[in-house]
Design an enzyme around this catalytic site. Structure first.
Site, PDB file in Angstrom:
ATOM      1  N   LYS A  23       1.170   0.331 -12.274  1.00 46.17           N
ATOM      2  CA  LYS A  23       0.161   0.790 -11.309  1.00 46.17           C
ATOM      3  C   LYS A  23       0.782   1.736 -10.293  1.00 46.17           C
ATOM      4  CE  LYS A  23      -1.948  -2.356  -8.528  1.00 46.17           C
ATOM      5  NZ  LYS A  23      -1.811  -1.903  -7.143  1.00 46.17           N
ATOM      6  N   SER A  24       1.933   1.372  -9.743  1.00 48.69           N
ATOM      7  CA  SER A  24       2.567   2.213  -8.723  1.00 48.69           C
ATOM      8  C   SER A  24       2.890   3.597  -9.285  1.00 48.69           C
ATOM      9  CB  SER A  24       3.873   1.574  -8.239  1.00 48.69           C
ATOM     10  OG  SER A  24       3.604   0.381  -7.563  1.00 48.69           O
ATOM     11  N   ARG A  28       1.271   7.478  -8.419  1.00 51.00           N
ATOM     12  CA  ARG A  28       2.149   8.576  -8.006  1.00 51.00           C
ATOM     13  C   ARG A  28       2.043   9.772  -8.958  1.00 51.00           C
ATOM     14  NH1 ARG A  28       3.558   3.892  -5.840  1.00 51.00           N
ATOM     15  NH2 ARG A  28       4.988   3.759  -4.077  1.00 51.00           N
ATOM     16  N   ASP A 316       5.252  -8.684  -5.216  1.00 51.21           N
ATOM     17  CA  ASP A 316       3.950  -8.956  -5.848  1.00 51.21           C
ATOM     18  C   ASP A 316       4.002 -10.141  -6.816  1.00 51.21           C
ATOM     19  OD1 ASP A 316       2.782  -6.896  -4.448  1.00 51.21           O
ATOM     20  OD2 ASP A 316       3.053  -5.421  -6.044  1.00 51.21           O
ATOM     21  N   ARG A 347      -1.605 -13.860   0.872  1.00 51.83           N
ATOM     22  CA  ARG A 347      -1.163 -14.504  -0.377  1.00 51.83           C
ATOM     23  C   ARG A 347      -0.369 -15.775  -0.138  1.00 51.83           C
ATOM     24  NH1 ARG A 347       0.055  -9.106  -4.034  1.00 51.83           N
ATOM     25  NH2 ARG A 347      -2.117  -8.816  -4.643  1.00 51.83           N
ATOM     26  N   ARG A 389      -3.999 -10.685  -8.241  1.00 57.91           N
ATOM     27  CA  ARG A 389      -2.787 -11.439  -8.567  1.00 57.91           C
ATOM     28  C   ARG A 389      -2.973 -12.945  -8.347  1.00 57.91           C
ATOM     29  NH1 ARG A 389       0.141  -7.094  -9.907  1.00 57.91           N
ATOM     30  NH2 ARG A 389       0.235  -5.374  -8.426  1.00 57.91           N
TER      31      ARG A 389
HETATM   32  C1  S3P Z   1       3.247  -0.702  -3.718  1.00 57.55           C
HETATM   33  C2  S3P Z   1       4.054  -1.245  -2.756  1.00 57.55           C
HETATM   34  C3  S3P Z   1       3.966  -2.650  -2.324  1.00 57.55           C
HETATM   35  C4  S3P Z   1       3.236  -3.506  -3.346  1.00 57.55           C
HETATM   36  C5  S3P Z   1       1.964  -2.856  -3.820  1.00 57.55           C
HETATM   37  C6  S3P Z   1       2.249  -1.503  -4.459  1.00 57.55           C
HETATM   38  C7  S3P Z   1       3.396   0.723  -4.057  1.00 57.55           C
HETATM   39  O1  S3P Z   1       3.254  -2.710  -1.101  1.00 57.55           O
HETATM   40  O2  S3P Z   1       2.949  -4.773  -2.800  1.00 57.55           O
HETATM   41  O3  S3P Z   1       1.326  -3.683  -4.767  1.00 57.55           O
HETATM   42  O4  S3P Z   1       2.878   1.182  -5.090  1.00 57.55           O
HETATM   43  O5  S3P Z   1       4.050   1.439  -3.270  1.00 57.55           O
HETATM   44  P1  S3P Z   1       4.007  -2.476   0.312  1.00 57.55           P
HETATM   45  O6  S3P Z   1       4.530  -1.115   0.320  1.00 57.55           O
HETATM   46  O7  S3P Z   1       2.943  -2.666   1.343  1.00 57.55           O
HETATM   47  O8  S3P Z   1       5.060  -3.531   0.359  1.00 57.55           O
END
Ligand code: S3P
Length: 436
Positions: A23-24, A28, A316, A347, A389
């Site tokens: 997902k991240s 991007r 996560d 959470r 989650r």
């Molecule tokens: C993410 C960063 C994390 C993570 C989120 C996705 C990202 O959050 O918990 O699910 O894609 O940069 P934080 O940056 O708030 O820790």
């Protein structure tokens, strides 16, 4: 509302699964592909509710994006061609879309208004609005711009040096994306490393970026050039199946082509330390991101302490690790995870409340939890708090419960893993899920 009743597993889990895209990295890829010049092809893109928000956001700014299943084509013409949208941009439930896009919107010489769903509207935005305002972005909204909806007037940014006050890759990324438009150098100082996908991908797209031991500097001197992206499987999605294989006796499961970026693999370290048998094969690195196949086999587990630098590497995964800890011998202690209280839901509270309601012995603390091991999970009615989650963690808990586990609403799972139950059925032949 989509209530689901899940029956306990009658047999070990086994087989192989292709895990959906990270997902991240998917977010991007849309962002950098939209800011670059040329056509970016994204392979194995995660199609989910959260990433849809980023796609739609950039479409509203005028970027042509074609989707064909998990293949995405982004026709970028550089940031100067992005338009002022006539309507507000909707971020839905997606914190990553919100924080990262605010970094971009602060840099563009346009006015935008942005909003989210009722859950995202409760989550803090001052963590990005603060540094982006310091750079010259103009924001207005409730509580001094701390909450959505926000009005943003971007442009004329100046580079700053910013020491991260919170362990957050989203904040780091928002400031770095703002830095792409800022005069001079923008420097983010990060004491404890968080996921570095933004840095890796900016480098792959040709940005002027350097990371010297947590001092990450970027300038606007090099325009981004379109680059094809191959998205690895999301280790945060694989985590639910790794946990399932670790707690269901006699299980052995292989998860294919999962992202193994060191900033994300804390769950592998912790499960190994607890005693699960984990092996990694077929490793390769593409675009700065490492992929590989992860095989997890059940073994007797021991409780552990999870704290300090590892926390951002598994942030996560903590709800599902708490579930695993209920099956380990001895106590597990989780500390330094106060950020969990600011996720899609609190959470810590949700994990403690719901695992307790199905028989676990677990106590919340300000920044974590203490989980008593060797607990039988009884089953019963649970709530997912509209958090994907938490919903998936409860679905995994059902595998080892004595009775059915009922989850009040599983629709949030579409945020990150639309095919979750399909995959769950694949690896556990007699696991009967049925909607009520
Ligand atoms: C993410 C960063 C994390 C993570 C989120 C996705 C990202 O959050 O918990 O699910 O894609 O940069 P934080 O940056 O708030 O820790």
């Amino acid at each position: 509302m989509k209530e689901l009743t899940l029956a306990p597993a009658q047999s070990p889990i086994s087989g192989k699964l292709q895990i959906p895209g990270d997902k991240s990295i998917s977010h991007r890829a849309i962002i950098l592909g939209s800011l670059a010049t040329g056509t970016t092809t994204v392979t194995d893109f995660l199609r989910s509710e959260d990433t849809r928000r980023t796609v739609e956001g950039f479409r509203q700014l005028g970027v042509k994006i074609e989707e064909n299943d998990s293949l995405l084509k982004i026709y970028g013409n550089g940031p100067t061609t992005l338009n002022e949208p006539s309507n507000p941009i909707y971020f839905g439930n997606s914190g990553t879309t919100a924080r990262l896009m605010l970094g971009v919107l602060a840099g563009l010489p346009i006015f935008t208004s942005v909003y989210g769903d009722p859950h995202l509207t409760q989550r803090p935005m001052d963590r990005v609005v603060g540094p982006l305002s310091e750079m010259g972005g103009k924001f207005d909204g409730r509580n001094n711009g701390n909450y959505l909806p926000l009005a943003v007037r971007g442009g004329n940014l100046k580079g700053i040096q910013y020491k991260l006050p919170v362990k957050s890759a989203q904040v780091k990324s928002a400031v770095l994306l703002g830095g792409l438009f800022a005069e001079g150098t923008t420097e983010v100082i990060e004491e404890i490393p968080s996921r570095n996908h933004t840095e890796n991908m900016l480098r792959a797209f040709g940005a002027d970026i350097a990371d010297n031991d947590g001092h990450i500097r970027i300038t606007n001197e090099r325009a981004l050039m379109a680059t094809d992206v191959i998205v690895p499987g999301d280790i945060s999605s694989a985590a639910f199946f790794m946990a399932a294989a670790a707690i269901v006796p006699e299980s052995k499961l292989t998860l294919l082509r999962v992202g193994l970026n060191h900033s994300r693999t804390g769950i592998i370290d912790v499960l190994s330390e607890m005693g699960a048998q984990i092996s990694i094969t077929n490793q390769q690195t593409v675009g700065g991101e490492t992929f590989g196949d992860i095989t997890v086999a059940h073994r007797p587990l021991n409780g552990v302490v999870i704290e300090g630098e590892i926390i951002p590497r598994l942030i996560d995964e903590i709800p599902v690790l708490a579930l695993v800890a209920t099956q380990a011998k001895g106590n597990t202690v989780i500390r330094d995870a106060e950020e969990l209280r600011l996720k899609e839901t609190d959470r810590i509270a949700a994990t403690v409340e719901e695992l307790t309601s199905i028989g676990a012995k677990i106590e919340g603390t300000d920044d974590g939890m203490v989980i008593k091991g060797s607990s039988d999970l009884t089953g019963g009615q649970t709530k997912a708090y509209n958090d994907h989650r938490i919903a998936m963690m409860l679905a995994v808990a059902s595998l080892i419960a004595k009775q059915n586990v009922v989850i009040d609403d599983v629709s949030s799972i579409d945020i990150s893993y639309p095919n979750f139950f399909w995959d769950l059925r694949k690896i556990i032949s007699n696991h009967s899920t049925f909607a009520t």
